[in-house]
Write a protein that holds these residues in place. Structure first.
Motif, mmCIF file in Angstrom:
data_model
loop_
_atom_site.group_PDB
_atom_site.id
_atom_site.type_symbol
_atom_site.label_atom_id
_atom_site.label_comp_id
_atom_site.label_asym_id
_atom_site.label_seq_id
_atom_site.Cartn_x
_atom_site.Cartn_y
_atom_site.Cartn_z
ATOM 1 N N LEU A 1 -68.709 -9.669 4.473
ATOM 2 C CA LEU A 1 -67.735 -9.986 3.425
ATOM 3 C C LEU A 1 -67.258 -11.438 3.545
ATOM 4 O O LEU A 1 -67.195 -12.175 2.568
ATOM 5 C CB LEU A 1 -66.549 -9.024 3.565
ATOM 6 N N LEU A 2 -66.959 -11.848 4.775
ATOM 7 C CA LEU A 2 -66.462 -13.208 5.004
ATOM 8 C C LEU A 2 -67.568 -14.231 4.775
ATOM 9 O O LEU A 2 -67.336 -15.309 4.227
ATOM 10 C CB LEU A 2 -65.907 -13.327 6.430
ATOM 11 N N ASP A 3 -68.770 -13.854 5.192
ATOM 12 C CA ASP A 3 -69.921 -14.733 5.059
ATOM 13 C C ASP A 3 -70.256 -15.017 3.599
ATOM 14 O O ASP A 3 -70.695 -16.109 3.255
ATOM 15 C CB ASP A 3 -71.130 -14.051 5.724
ATOM 16 N N SER A 4 -70.036 -14.022 2.745
ATOM 17 C CA SER A 4 -70.384 -14.171 1.327
ATOM 18 C C SER A 4 -69.452 -15.150 0.615
ATOM 19 O O SER A 4 -69.753 -15.637 -0.465
ATOM 20 C CB SER A 4 -70.338 -12.814 0.633
ATOM 21 N N LYS A 5 -68.293 -15.427 1.248
ATOM 22 C CA LYS A 5 -67.305 -16.369 0.708
ATOM 23 C C LYS A 5 -66.894 -16.058 -0.730
ATOM 24 O O LYS A 5 -66.503 -16.941 -1.490
ATOM 25 C CB LYS A 5 -67.849 -17.812 0.782
ATOM 26 N N GLU A 6 -66.989 -14.795 -1.112
ATOM 27 C CA GLU A 6 -66.626 -14.431 -2.478
ATOM 28 C C GLU A 6 -65.123 -14.340 -2.653
ATOM 29 O O GLU A 6 -64.620 -14.319 -3.765
ATOM 30 C CB GLU A 6 -67.263 -13.081 -2.853
ATOM 31 N N ILE A 7 -64.429 -14.241 -1.523
ATOM 32 C CA ILE A 7 -62.992 -14.067 -1.637
ATOM 33 C C ILE A 7 -62.270 -14.783 -0.493
ATOM 34 O O ILE A 7 -62.743 -14.797 0.637
ATOM 35 C CB ILE A 7 -62.647 -12.561 -1.675
ATOM 36 N N ALA A 8 -61.139 -15.408 -0.835
ATOM 37 C CA ALA A 8 -60.374 -16.118 0.185
ATOM 38 C C ALA A 8 -59.359 -15.167 0.802
ATOM 39 O O ALA A 8 -58.565 -14.558 0.091
ATOM 40 C CB ALA A 8 -59.657 -17.310 -0.445
ATOM 41 N N ILE A 9 -59.410 -15.023 2.109
ATOM 42 C CA ILE A 9 -58.504 -14.109 2.801
ATOM 43 C C ILE A 9 -57.713 -14.895 3.849
ATOM 44 O O ILE A 9 -58.278 -15.646 4.635
ATOM 45 C CB ILE A 9 -59.297 -12.956 3.464
ATOM 46 N N ASP A 10 -56.381 -14.730 3.815
ATOM 47 C CA ASP A 10 -55.520 -15.460 4.754
ATOM 48 C C ASP A 10 -55.158 -14.635 5.982
ATOM 49 O O ASP A 10 -54.635 -15.179 6.957
ATOM 50 C CB ASP A 10 -54.232 -15.892 4.047
ATOM 51 N N GLY A 11 -55.403 -13.326 5.915
ATOM 52 C CA GLY A 11 -55.078 -12.492 7.076
ATOM 53 C C GLY A 11 -55.621 -11.093 6.880
ATOM 54 O O GLY A 11 -55.746 -10.623 5.751
ATOM 55 N N PHE A 12 -55.956 -10.449 7.999
ATOM 56 C CA PHE A 12 -56.468 -9.077 7.951
ATOM 57 C C PHE A 12 -55.498 -8.111 8.608
ATOM 58 O O PHE A 12 -55.038 -8.330 9.726
ATOM 59 C CB PHE A 12 -57.792 -8.961 8.720
ATOM 60 N N ILE A 13 -55.210 -7.007 7.922
ATOM 61 C CA ILE A 13 -54.585 -5.852 8.555
ATOM 62 C C ILE A 13 -55.762 -4.986 9.004
ATOM 63 O O ILE A 13 -56.436 -4.373 8.180
ATOM 64 C CB ILE A 13 -53.708 -5.082 7.543
ATOM 65 N N LEU A 14 -56.052 -5.002 10.293
ATOM 66 C CA LEU A 14 -57.244 -4.287 10.772
ATOM 67 C C LEU A 14 -56.925 -2.818 11.052
ATOM 68 O O LEU A 14 -55.785 -2.477 11.368
ATOM 69 C CB LEU A 14 -57.797 -4.979 12.026
ATOM 70 N N PRO A 15 -57.926 -1.962 10.939
ATOM 71 C CA PRO A 15 -57.698 -0.513 11.005
ATOM 72 C C PRO A 15 -57.300 -0.022 12.395
ATOM 73 O O PRO A 15 -57.893 -0.400 13.401
ATOM 74 C CB PRO A 15 -59.045 0.079 10.593
ATOM 75 N N GLY A 16 -56.280 0.847 12.428
ATOM 76 C CA GLY A 16 -55.747 1.343 13.691
ATOM 77 C C GLY A 16 -56.666 2.316 14.417
ATOM 78 O O GLY A 16 -56.831 2.234 15.633
ATOM 79 N N HIS A 17 -57.269 3.224 13.675
ATOM 80 C CA HIS A 17 -58.018 4.275 14.373
ATOM 81 C C HIS A 17 -59.454 3.874 14.686
ATOM 82 O O HIS A 17 -59.979 4.228 15.739
ATOM 83 C CB HIS A 17 -57.926 5.590 13.581
ATOM 84 N N VAL A 18 -60.076 3.103 13.810
ATOM 85 C CA VAL A 18 -61.385 2.524 14.148
ATOM 86 C C VAL A 18 -61.229 1.696 15.427
ATOM 87 O O VAL A 18 -62.022 1.780 16.368
ATOM 88 C CB VAL A 18 -61.916 1.648 12.987
ATOM 89 N N SER A 19 -60.130 0.918 15.484
ATOM 90 C CA SER A 19 -59.913 0.026 16.627
ATOM 91 C C SER A 19 -59.510 0.781 17.894
ATOM 92 O O SER A 19 -59.673 0.260 18.997
ATOM 93 C CB SER A 19 -58.859 -1.026 16.283
ATOM 94 N N THR A 20 -58.968 1.985 17.735
ATOM 95 C CA THR A 20 -58.693 2.833 18.909
ATOM 96 C C THR A 20 -59.998 3.025 19.678
ATOM 97 O O THR A 20 -60.020 3.021 20.905
ATOM 98 C CB THR A 20 -58.143 4.205 18.453
ATOM 99 N N ILE A 21 -61.087 3.137 18.949
ATOM 100 C CA ILE A 21 -62.392 3.309 19.591
ATOM 101 C C ILE A 21 -63.004 1.963 19.992
ATOM 102 O O ILE A 21 -63.420 1.773 21.126
ATOM 103 C CB ILE A 21 -63.378 4.067 18.647
#
Lengths: 88, 358
Positions: B169-189
């Motif tokens: 998503l970031l590589d495609s540069k289709e959208i400018a994002i200033d910050g990510f709220i990253l997922p809690g449960h995916v990241s638990t793993i």
């Protein structure tokens, strides 16, 4: 789909436990837990498996730090309005 | 959480520019709408919803193939309930079951093994969907099948990995994002270290965030603080369950049975190493190794469906001409309208409050 719920361990038998989830009792597998848990501990449960022990102290600490920062930011802003707070 | 909201307001005023913050977990999107968080944030902050719903990114072809498999006499298909109503090219699994296909909804993949024990003359196929939160459970189920020699248990592997999709998503540069709220449960793993590329390659701040309203506001405040201090770190707000290294036991179980593979994301396309296939020695657990129906081309979205743009945060659901007209939760055209955690379904559910604002 990644829904997971903190649940209290009521009884434990090897790698199976009965947990309390909002008042309901469910059997969950403990095979994925990286550390030992005891009866009374809370675990995060996803689709029949405990995936992590819940560390409430760590959560409290994070919240405390953020509230501390909020208070600090407020008092600093009062002391020197705008100065030194130039945006990037 | 008055203090945090006040902090968010002050920080956003000081930062003094428009900010796009993306959440990439369907549960976050659902909670953000449920608590009306978009409405209480300063106007300069826009919350975007990313590709955070494994149901939504499952391809039409895979649904079609799964239906074909479930119609065989010697097959029982087991699946999480979320998948039942995802539209294939003609039918959903729910429609196929109404037509007589043998499909059972399970709460845990482990239940498939009980079904396998009770139906020795049939092949049990678990439709293996979900991100990293769910994958260890499936690995544990395969381990149990291996150890207890339950030979009639198979999976249809469709699991997806989140970090490669974020990178894409970031590589495609289709959208400018200033910050990510990253997922809690995916990241638990998977932990926080694995997201390092977001900081080093793209200099975007991230906060792994929990799911209560307080958690989400705290996560946003932490992001704004990073932006204000010109940092781009991977921080953990959801510290009750997320560690830097993740859950190593769960991770090692995943990679005992699976290896990364090319995967197709509905509406987005093919992404390198963003899926999992069964590893050497365990290929026989893949139903496709026994039962190759037919190869199909990559699928096309139903005419007018903007699912792909919605999943990438480029469009909001109400900007799609089908939204709320031809595509509703009771008659979905695209997968994003099906799951409770699909962006379109969430927008539809809360449309009275948000329809006019978009």
């Amino acid at each position: 789909m990644c829904l997971a719920v903190p649940s209290k361990i009521i009884t434990k038998n090897n790698l199976l436990a009965i947990v309390d989830v909002y008042g309901a009792r469910r059997e969950v597998s403990l095979v994925l837990l990286p550390e030992d848990v005891e009866e009374g501990d809370y675990v995060l449960v996803h689709a029949g498996f405990a995936i992590q022990k819940v560390d409430f102290e760590a959560a409290k600490e994070t919240m405390k730090m953020q509230l501390l920062y909020a208070a600090m930011f407020e008092s600093e802003e009062e002391k020197m309005p705008k100065a030194g707070l130039e945006p990037a | 959480m008055h203090e945090l909201l006040k902090l968010i307001e002050k920080l956003s005023k000081t930062i003094a520019r428009k900010l796009n913050i993306m959440e990439v977990c369907g549960t976050h999107t659902a909670e953000i709408f449920k608590h009306g968080i978009r409405d209480i944030l300063p106007e300069s902050i826009t919350l975007l919803s990313g590709p955070g719903c494994p149901v939504c990114v499952t391809s039409i072809n895979d649904i079609d193939k799964t239906i074909e498999i479930s119609r065989q006499d010697d097959i029982i298909l087991t699946t999480f309930g979320d998948m039942m109503r995802v539209p294939g090219s003609r039918l959903s699994l729910s429609d196929a079951r109404a037509e007589g296909a043998n499909i059972i909804v399970v709460y845990s993949p482990m239940i498939s093994l009980d079904i396998a024990r009770l139906n020795q003359n049939k092949k049990i196929v678990f439709l293996s969907t979900g991100f990293e939160t769910t994958i260890p459970l499936i690995a544990a189920t395969i381990e149990e099948a291996e150890q207890s020699r339950i030979d009639n248990f198979h999976i249809y592997p469709l699991n997806k990995l989140l970090p490669p999709a974020l990178n894409f998503l970031l590589d495609s540069k289709e959208i400018a994002i200033d910050g990510f709220i990253l997922p809690g449960h995916v990241s638990t793993i998977i932990g926080s270290d694995i997201y390092e590329f977001i900081s080093s390659k793209y200099s975007i701040p991230s906060v792994i965030t929990g799911f209560t309203a307080d958690d989400i506001l705290t996560g946003i405040a932490m992001l704004l603080r990073q932006i204000y201090e010109e940092r781009s770190d991977i921080e953990i707000q959801y510290s009750s369950v997320v560690k830097k290294q993740g859950n190593k036991k769960a991770l090692s179980l995943i990679y005992k049975y699976f290896e990364p593979d090319l995967a197709y994301w509905r509406g987005i396309g093919l992404i390198e190493r963003s899926g999992l296939s069964l590893g050497q020695g365990f290929k026989h657990r893949d139903i496709n190794s026994i039962f190759n129906i037919y190869e199909m081309d990559l699928d096309e979205a139903p005419k007018g469906c903007m699912c792909g743009y919605v999943l990438k945060g480029i469009m909001t659901p109400p900007e799609c001409s089908l939204f709320g007209q031809k595509c509703t939760p009771s008659k979905p055209m695209g997968a994003c309208m099906v799951s409770d955690e699909g962006n379109c379904a969430i927008y539809y559910k809360y449309r009275s409050a948000n329809f006019l604002k978009k």
